[in-house]
Write a protein that holds these residues in place. Structure first.
Motif, PDB file in Angstrom:
ATOM      1  N   ASN A 148      -1.387   8.927   3.148  1.00 41.46           N
ATOM      2  CA  ASN A 148      -0.875   9.106   4.506  1.00 41.46           C
ATOM      3  C   ASN A 148       0.444   9.870   4.515  1.00 41.46           C
ATOM      4  N   THR A 149       1.298   9.577   3.538  1.00 42.11           N
ATOM      5  CA  THR A 149       2.592  10.250   3.463  1.00 42.11           C
ATOM      6  C   THR A 149       2.434  11.730   3.139  1.00 42.11           C
ATOM      7  N   GLU A 152       0.529  13.547   6.019  1.00 44.26           N
ATOM      8  CA  GLU A 152       1.049  13.291   7.361  1.00 44.26           C
ATOM      9  C   GLU A 152      -0.014  12.645   8.241  1.00 44.26           C
ATOM     10  N   HIS A 153      -0.675  11.649   7.656  1.00 42.54           N
ATOM     11  CA  HIS A 153      -1.691  10.849   8.340  1.00 42.54           C
ATOM     12  C   HIS A 153      -2.799  11.735   8.918  1.00 42.54           C
ATOM     13  N   CYS A 156      -7.912   8.648   9.292  1.00 41.44           N
ATOM     14  CA  CYS A 156      -7.760   7.203   9.477  1.00 41.44           C
ATOM     15  C   CYS A 156      -7.348   6.529   8.169  1.00 41.44           C
ATOM     16  N   THR A 157      -6.443   5.557   8.268  1.00 43.46           N
ATOM     17  CA  THR A 157      -5.974   4.848   7.075  1.00 43.46           C
ATOM     18  C   THR A 157      -7.112   4.155   6.344  1.00 43.46           C
ATOM     19  N   TRP A 160      -8.772   6.514   4.096  1.00 43.04           N
ATOM     20  CA  TRP A 160      -8.034   6.729   2.849  1.00 43.04           C
ATOM     21  C   TRP A 160      -8.289   5.589   1.868  1.00 43.04           C
ATOM     22  N   CYS A 322      -6.727   2.136  11.999  1.00 41.80           N
ATOM     23  CA  CYS A 322      -6.548   3.527  11.587  1.00 41.80           C
ATOM     24  C   CYS A 322      -5.093   3.971  11.639  1.00 41.80           C
ATOM     25  N   ASP A 324      -1.133   4.695  11.038  1.00 40.99           N
ATOM     26  CA  ASP A 324      -0.404   5.160   9.855  1.00 40.99           C
ATOM     27  C   ASP A 324       0.360   3.998   9.232  1.00 40.99           C
ATOM     28  N   SER A 326       2.264   4.458   6.375  1.00 39.81           N
ATOM     29  CA  SER A 326       3.255   5.028   5.457  1.00 39.81           C
ATOM     30  C   SER A 326       4.675   4.737   5.932  1.00 39.81           C
TER      31      SER A 326
END
Length: 326
Positions: A148-149, A152-153, A156-157, A160, A322, A324, A326
């Motif tokens: 995500n970092t 920059e997202h 969806c988390t 990842w 979903c 972010d 980070s």
């Protein structure tokens, strides 16, 4: 283990082992014996072992220090760190000495069986599996934070987390020995082991990865998940069980037919006054057990409460979110 007859009963001593070095490397009780048809489970060098230990410490342990110092303050946090490192060094020494004196013991479950019988073996074996499954969940959560970092997202988390799980399954299926993991230089895909071995390995990998994926998605905040793992399970393996091992060794217990599982505790009561070394062992071991039990109860409660608060105050709206992280 040595056996000697005394009257009608047989004395079985778990304290001393007369296993020769050749028997230790090739005996039938050696689950890590090197065979032509299987991988080399004894291929880790001292440097490779150091790399694995350092990776595990930096991968999860060190990442939790900033939050610890933020909560406790610098001086109390530093004192706590020094105390825990000192106790962990002692317990590591205890575990190492125990393993040398009992070469037939390969896992925390087998050590627990010597002290608490089959119930202890199954309980600690399950706890050990849960510990590493949760550690995997924390690792894949860390991977999702990194993705995500860096992106920059971008997606969806949960996606990842899923990507990290797929990568882990592929690499884990191909990497079955600690030697390969320590160098990460090649993939041990080819093997002469049977279909049963491979199917068992892949099945266990899949179960752990699915479990870790669910945990990472249900508890998508790293510090709280790490606190839960450390308090609920880390204290048992780092403090409580080694403390019990130290007392078991101090007791000089020799198991006899008909003895109850916890008979070694009675023997321990009679041995702690024998020498100053036993006094010190009793004090440090008792402190480790009591201190570990306190962290187990209070730390687990605090971690669970923090997770509940995070959901209530909107830090995370729901599991498999979903948003972010980070």
């Amino acid at each position: 283990m040595s056996e000697s007859k005394k009257g009608p009963s047989v004395v079985v001593s778990p304290q001393l082992s007369h296993t020769s070095e050749d028997e230790l490397h090739t005996g039938e009780d050696n689950v890590f014996v090197v065979k032509e048809e299987g991988p080399d489970f004894r291929g880790v060098t001292c440097f490779g072992a150091a790399v694995l230990i350092a990776k595990s410490q930096f991968g999860l342990g060190v990442l939790g220090l900033p939050q610890t110092f933020h909560a406790l303050g610098f001086v109390p946090g530093l004192i706590s760190l020094i105390v825990l490192c000192s106790i962990s060094t002692w317990t590591g020494y205890v575990v190492g000495k125990f393993r040398i004196r009992h070469p037939h013991v390969y896992s925390i479950g087998e050590a627990a069986e010597m002290m608490f019988g089959s119930v202890g073996r199954e309980f600690m074996g399950g706890a050990y599996w849960l510990f590493y499954a949760l550690c995997y969940g924390a690792s894949v959560l860390t991977l999702s934070i990194a993705f995500n970092t860096l992106s920059e997202h971008a997606i969806c988390t949960t996606a990842w987390v899923g990507i990290g799980a797929i990568i882990t399954l592929i690499l884990g299926t191909a990497t079955r020995t600690m030697k390969v993991m320590s160098w990460c230089g090649y993939l041990a895909i080819a093997s002469k082991n049977s279909f049963v071995h491979w199917s068992t390995w892949v099945s266990m990998m899949t179960i752990v990865i699915v479990f870790g994926f669910v945990i990472a998605s249900a508890i998508p905040f790293f510090n709280n998940l790490l606190a839960l793992i450390g308090a609920l399970l880390g204290t048992s393996f780092t403090l409580i069980v080694p403390g019990c091992l130290a007392l078991y060794e101090m007791s000089g217990y020799e198991k006899k037919n008909g003895d109850s599982t916890l008979m070694w505790i009675s023997s321990c009561k009679n041995r702690w006054k024998v020498s100053r070394k036993n006094y010190i062992t009793l004090f440090v071991a008792t402190f480790a057990i009591v201190f570990g039990s306190f962290i187990l109860v209070s730390g687990t409660y605090g971690a669970v409460q923090s997770i509940m608060d995070a959901y209530e105050n909107g830090t995370v709206s729901r599991a498999f979110d979903c948003a972010d992280n980070s």
